[in-house]
Design an enzyme around this catalytic site. Structure first.
Site, short mmCIF file in Angstrom:
data_model
loop_
_atom_site.label_atom_id
_atom_site.label_comp_id
_atom_site.label_asym_id
_atom_site.label_seq_id
_atom_site.Cartn_x
_atom_site.Cartn_y
_atom_site.Cartn_z
N LYS A 117 0.84 -1.21 0.00
CA LYS A 117 0.00 0.00 0.00
C LYS A 117 0.87 1.25 0.00
O LYS A 117 1.58 1.53 0.96
CB LYS A 117 -0.91 0.04 1.22
CG LYS A 117 -1.94 1.17 1.07
CD LYS A 117 -2.58 1.59 2.37
CE LYS A 117 -1.83 2.69 3.08
NZ LYS A 117 -1.81 3.98 2.39
N GLY A 128 4.33 3.71 13.50
CA GLY A 128 5.15 2.53 13.80
C GLY A 128 4.81 1.95 15.17
O GLY A 128 4.73 0.73 15.35
N GLU A 134 10.80 1.00 9.65
CA GLU A 134 11.74 2.08 9.31
C GLU A 134 11.04 3.39 9.60
O GLU A 134 10.11 3.75 8.89
CB GLU A 134 12.12 2.01 7.83
CG GLU A 134 12.72 0.69 7.38
CD GLU A 134 14.19 0.57 7.71
OE1 GLU A 134 14.75 1.51 8.29
OE2 GLU A 134 14.76 -0.48 7.39
N CYS A 159 13.88 10.82 5.35
CA CYS A 159 13.85 10.32 6.73
C CYS A 159 15.20 10.55 7.41
O CYS A 159 15.27 10.84 8.59
CB CYS A 159 13.50 8.85 6.73
SG CYS A 159 14.55 7.90 5.64
N GLU A 165 11.09 15.85 14.58
CA GLU A 165 11.25 15.73 13.13
C GLU A 165 10.30 16.71 12.44
O GLU A 165 9.11 16.73 12.70
CB GLU A 165 10.92 14.30 12.69
CG GLU A 165 11.19 14.08 11.21
CD GLU A 165 10.80 12.67 10.75
OE1 GLU A 165 9.71 12.20 11.13
OE2 GLU A 165 11.58 12.05 10.01
#
Ligand code: NAP
Ligand code: MG
Length: 483
Positions: A188, A245, A262, A296, A393
């Site tokens: 996906k 995650g 990840e 990332c 982030e």
């Protein structure tokens, strides 16, 4: 559109869109065929450069997820796990070659849909994605050599969920090793960047890969969760935010499902006073501004040794003047469009927080296009280790700059974050590089370069940047039961 940069005027050099074919509407790719979603719902994929709709995309619901996983299970038990490994390898090679043949089309679609500068998609994303298929095709019939004296078996059906920052590259990272090891796939893509994965589905169809071996289903919200929670999935490979995650890890806890996650990052780029400064400045720019900071492992925290900090910041500001922000399809563009309105809002929120925290802001003096989602390259000095913009982030072209005096100090500061994805070290001294690579808690440490990738090299994080590795032999073992 020509660059409006005051210092650098270029004539527009637009990549043509005439050689690409896109459907108005995309259905789901299940069991080798294009099928309508049971939800009969579609959502729009928007070009972040002009805010126009590029295509409509199906929203897969639970029933569609069930169908895709059933197709993958059937293909696994009846065809793919029984096929001789060298035959499997031939299919993977074929996909790689077809991708290469259609690389211009793929590059343009990636830039249209994701906002990535064409130079990046053409020279980095697409070639690297092809190379992943080539690399893993080569391993398909050599697994016994990769893992000598071990019993090897595939895991079964892999559910793969990917983010919007490297759409086709992430699809390649996930699909190629899964196929080489004899697993089947339900993938996906992210809501805002499904088109290149749907193009990959066309390529997979053209390659003659047995039906059901790769299924590509689109959607948002609950689609990914339905894959994760499905009882007949043996492995979850997820790349995305640390928040999602954590949800995934909770939902699969106690099940037999294997997982690689990840996740996010807040990587340190460290410049020592003996570094080649012009190259280092180029490395800083490459690490955070190219690809709009949608990386990332972006070098989003800069640490400069005290004696050279003024010089480095001066050089960096000078370089920022010549960065061209604008149409991703223009070959002059260095910094393209922010992927979505939502992401632009997040970045702007952090810029506001930075100012409120008392940090000093400097932005490229470029005029931004009037339509589309754009953010000028931005640096913040006078930040503290505890500043929100240093800790969290941002996922945009926003860099924080701190100084340091000693090696121990910079190691401590660089490691002082919940993340641990990557780092960069710029110095003339080899011994210093080796000292830092062992002490920095980061999955990848680049020395005198930044953001370099290769299919043979494993990639992954420490701490809240996730676990498991993709790429290289590590990437194969994540799809195998080894006893
Ligand atoms: P995201 O919001 O976590 O989404 C990633 C994918 O997960 C999307 O396909 C998303 O679908 C899906 N998803 C959302 N909620 C889910 C759920 N509850 N269960 C299962 N799947 C779900 O991340 P993003 O904003 O797309 O990507 C940016 C993040 O990815 C950044 O944090 C970045 O650092 C990270 N990233 C990490 C790496 C690495 O290798 N470590 C590489 C690239 C990016 P929808 O989009 O349809 O909601
Ligand atoms: Mg889009």
């Amino acid at each position: 559109m020509a660059s409006k940069n005051k210092n650098w005027e270029y004539a527009p050099s637009l990549e043509s869109t005439e050689h690409i074919t896109l459907k108005k509407r995309y259905d789901l790719f299940i069991n080798g065929k294009w099928v309508k979603s049971a939800s009969n719902k579609y959502f729009k994929s928007i070009n972040p450069n002009d805010e126009k709709v590029i295509a409509e995309i199906s929203h897969a619901n639970q029933r569609d997820v069930n169908r895709a996983i059933e197709a993958a299970r059937n293909a696994y038990t009846k065809v793919w796990s029984k096929m001789p490994a060298n035959e499997r390898g031939k299919y993977i090679y074929r996909i790689a070659r077809l991708m290469q043949e259609r690389s211009r089309e793929l590059a343009v679609i990636e830039s249209l849909d994701a906002g990535k500068p064409i130079r990046e998609s053409r020279d980095i994303d697409i070639p690297l994605a092809c190379n992943h298929f080539f690399y893993y095709a080569g391993w398909a019939d050599k697994l016994d050599y990769a893992f000598p004296n071990r019993q090897i078996s595939p895991l079964g059906v892999a559910g793969q969920i990917i983010p919007w920052n490297f759409p086709i590259l992430m699809a390649a990272w996930k699909i190629a090793p899964a196929l080489a090891t004899g697993n089947t796939v339900v993938l996906k893509p992210a809501e805002t960047t499904s088109l290149s994965a749907l193009k990959l589905a066309e390529i997979i169809q053209d390659s003659g890969l047995p039906e059901g071996v790769v299924n590509i289903i689109t959607g948002y919200g609950d689609t990914g969760a339905a894959i994760v929670n499905h009882p007949d999935v043996n492995k979850i490979a997820f790349t995305g935010s640390t928040g999602v995650g954590k949800i995934i890890q909770k939902s699969i806890a106690g099940s037999e499902k294997k997982a690689t996650l990840e996740l996010g990052g807040k990587s340190a780029n460290i410049i020592f006073d003996d570094a080649p400064l012009d190259q280092a400045v180029e490395g800083i720019v490459n690490g955070i501004f190219f690809n709009q900071g949608h990386v990332c492992c972006a070098g989003s925290r800069l640490f400069v040794q005290e004696g050279i900090s003024e010089k480095v910041i001066r050089k960096l500001k000078h370089r920022m003047k010549s960065l061209v922000v604008g149409n991703p399809l223009d070959k002059n563009t260095d910094v393209g469009a922010i992927n979505s309105k939502e992401q632009l809002d997040i970045i702007n929120k952090y810029i506001k927080i930075g100012k409120k925290e008392g940090a000093e802001i400097h932005q490229s003096a470029c005029s931004l296009p009037s339509k589309g989602y754009f953010c000028p390259p931005t640096i913040f000095t006078n930040v503290a280790q505890s500043s929100v913009i240093v800790q969290e982030e941002i996922f945009g072209p926003v860099l924080t700059i701190q100084t340091f005096r000693t090696v121990d100090e910079v190691i401590q500061k660089a490691n002082n974050t919940p993340y641990g994805l990557a780092a960069g070290v710029w110095t003339d001294k080899g011994s210093r590089i080796f000292n830092l690579t062992t002490k920095l808690k980061a999955g990848v440490v680049w020395a005198n370069t930044y953001n370099k990738f290769d299919p043979s090299s494993p990639f992954g994080g420490y701490k809240e940047s996730g676990f498991g590795r993709e790429g290289g032999l590590h990437g194969l073992s994540a799809y195998l039961k080894l006893t």
